[in-house]
Design an enzyme around this catalytic site. Structure first.
Site, PDB file in Angstrom:
ATOM      1  N   GLU A 155       0.807  -1.224   0.000  1.00  0.00           N
ATOM      2  CA  GLU A 155       0.000   0.000   0.000  1.00  0.00           C
ATOM      3  C   GLU A 155       0.842   1.277   0.000  1.00  0.00           C
ATOM      4  O   GLU A 155       0.715   2.113   0.891  1.00  0.00           O
ATOM      5  CB  GLU A 155      -0.922  -0.017   1.237  1.00  0.00           C
ATOM      6  CG  GLU A 155      -1.861  -1.203   1.237  1.00  0.00           C
ATOM      7  CD  GLU A 155      -2.765  -1.272   2.450  1.00  0.00           C
ATOM      8  OE1 GLU A 155      -3.937  -1.638   2.286  1.00  0.00           O
ATOM      9  OE2 GLU A 155      -2.307  -0.975   3.575  1.00  0.00           O
TER      10      GLU A 155
HETATM   11  C1  ACM Z   1      -1.762  -5.392   4.336  1.00  0.00           C
HETATM   12  O1  ACM Z   1      -2.770  -5.926   4.818  1.00  0.00           O
HETATM   13  N1  ACM Z   1      -1.762  -4.106   4.014  1.00  0.00           N
HETATM   14  C2  ACM Z   1      -0.536  -6.159   4.125  1.00  0.00           C
END
Ligand code: ACM
Ligand code: ZN
Length: 537
Positions: free
Chosen positions: A335
């Site tokens: 992310e």
């Molecule tokens: C995640 O759940 N952002 C690895």
């Protein structure tokens, strides 16, 4: 004088003899995760305070298992069993030795005359004792006094399917004390899980002391408030905490005594706001940020154009590898928006100098550079599956969380993989569709049966399957403010995931449930909080 003599004498004798009742053996042999073979017969071995534990192989790590077992029995027997090394009496003993088995494999033979344990390594012996723990009668679990503890006559041979069986705890969103972390490790050990993935840094908090960069914990470990529900802020007091390096070493030792390797995670290049708040020169703009107080994805990430960013992360990782002996070091990678890089002259210059055509490739550049650094320290990089999106070397390990697709892609191209898809391994999700009475959770619905249904190697041929190291449960803690709730989210789903990791070829949900119910007696004995949705008769 005579009237006094007998009571005094009897009290003295009682303290010498085995005190307490005979505690009958369990009615059936119910072990989670399910062993390879279990052959139960009639009869029992009578374990008393005169039983000895004999360690016949010369390995000091065997003492850990003897200590562990003694810790379970001592409240009932009133004393620890004597531990001897070398020679052993033929009867009334638990004989422990190492043999020619796979490293984590073990065999247990319980007969009326004695118990024999063979492990492929001290870890195998430890798992044997974890299995015997599940054969202890309930009064012993509760620490009730016992003179004779019956163990059922049984032959068990066992070994895990996957070498990597993990549990992740996010201590960034909420902080958990050293004692909580140790209890988390105890829970993993009870389920024969052998990796503790310690998610140590987040936008909302940097949790590990780094001597070279003290602001990380002076500033980055604390936020001004902690909103459990961003839609209804309910907590306006400062919040935070961190682990000193001594505490981290203590955790590593504690885990190692339970044959668990601690894999630290230092998030890079995203989920970095706490680090940027500590050292503004790590971001693209150099602005002073606050440690983030709410959840979700933030576009304020490490600047990849600055060489000082790499000096920083290498300085951090140098201390991290000194603290954590794990071969694998997790660098996050999930992310990470590229918006800031697109605006940043330094990042654009880095792209030009490296011949990169897409901002996302900056992440690949950074990951490769860090992987080289880690290899020069004899370590392997592990990252979330986003590291695949910008080109990754064959030696990086991919942790597949956005479904199993990333893992499948990685395995097909020859990378090693840990499967931890949201669909089956995200224990921050609700455990039931009826969420009315449930503590606030991230969302989603992941009931026990779905966890159990995970098939980590589906879609892979036999060669690619060998690249799947194993599976992992992930406990993100945005909505988990304390350890009782962490237990509730973890249990009993961890029992299901343990079986996915240990005995995937022997899964049978209907057959699993009664064994899991028996395991919950241990949860009760330990005072663990757990969800009961799937356990009703
Ligand atoms: C995640 O759940 N952002 C690895
Ligand atoms: Zn930049």
């Amino acid at each position: 004088m005579k009237a006094l003599f007998w009571p005094v004498c009897c009290a003295g004798l009682l303290s010498l003899c085995s005190c307490g009742p005979r505690v009958a053996r369990v009615e059936s042999v119910d072990i989670v995760p399910r062993p390879v073979t279990v052959e139960a017969s009639d009869g029992a071995f009578d374990l008393t305070r005169s039983t000895k534990i004999c360690l016949l192989s010369d390995d000091t790590m065997l003492l850990r298992s003897a200590d562990f077992f003694n810790g379970l029995l001592q409240p009932s027997l009133g004393r620890a069993l004597k531990v001897e090394t070398g020679a052993c009496a033929d009867s009334d003993a638990i004989r422990v030795e190492l043999g020619d088995l796979a490293p984590e494999a073990y065999e247990i033979s319980i007969r009326p005359e004695g118990v024999r344990i063979v492990g492929g390594s001290p870890a195998g012996v430890y798992y044997a004792f974890q299995t015997i723990r599940q054969l202890l009668p309930e009064p012993v679990l509760r620490g009730e006094k016992a003179g004779v503890v019956e163990l059922p006559v049984v032959e068990i041979a066992d070994q895990p399917y996957f070498a990597y069986r993990g549990g992740m705890l996010d201590v960034g969103r909420h902080f958990f004390s050293v004692d909580d972390v140790k209890e988390f490790i105890d829970i993993l050990a009870m389920h024969k899980i052998n990796r503790f993935h310690w998610h140590l840094t987040q936008d909302q908090g940097w949790r590990i002391e780094i001597k070279k960069y003290p602001e990380l914990t002076r500033v980055g470990a604390f936020r001004d408030r902690c909103d459990l529900d961003p839609a209804a802020p309910n907590d306006s007091v400062p919040y935070g905490g961190f682990y000193t390096q001594d505490e981290a070493r203590e955790i590593v030792r504690y885990a190692a005594d339970r044959f668990i390797t601690v894999i630290p995670e230092i998030e890079f290049p995203g989920h970095a706001v706490a680090a940027l708040a500590s050292y503004p020169w790590l971001s693209c703009t150099g602005e002073q940020y606050e440690v983030r107080q709410t959840w979700d994805i933030d576009d304020r990430v490490f600047c990849i154009g600055r060489d000082s960013t790499f000096r920083f992360i290498e300085g951090v990782l140098e201390e991290v590898v000194a603290l954590f002996p794990s071969t694998y070091i997790h660098i996050g990678g999930d992310e990470c928006p590229t918006d800031r890089w697109e605006q940043c002259p330094r990042c654009r210059e880095r792209m030009r100098a490296e011949g990169l055509t897409r901002p996302r490739q900056l992440q690949g550049y950074a990951t490769t550079r860090i992987e080289r650094f880690l290899s020069s320290h004899g370590r392997r990089l592990i990252g979330w599956d986003e590291i695949l999106d910008s080109g990754v070397s064959r030696t990086a390990v991919v942790m597949s969380w956005r479904g199993t697709e990333g893992g499948i892609r990685a395995a097909r191209q020859g990378n090693e993989v840990v499967m931890a898809p949201t669909t089956h391994c995200y224990f921050d999700y609700y455990q039931t569709a009826d969420t009315a009475g449930e503590p606030l959770a991230w969302g989603g619905c992941l009931p026990l049966e779905k966890v159990y249904a995970l098939s980590p190697c589906e879609g892979l041929d036999s060669v690619q399957r060998a690249s799947v190291l194993g599976v992992q449960a992930n406990l993100w803690t945005e909505y988990i403010p304390d350890f009782a709730q962490a237990q509730y989210m973890l249990l009993p789903r961890l029992g299901a995931l343990a079986e996915v990791g240990w005995s995937p070829g022997r899964k049978d949900y209907a057959e699993f449930l009664p064994r899991l119910k028996r395991l919950t007696r241990f949860y009760d004995a330990c005072g663990y909080v757990y969800a009961k949705h799937s356990l009703a008769d």
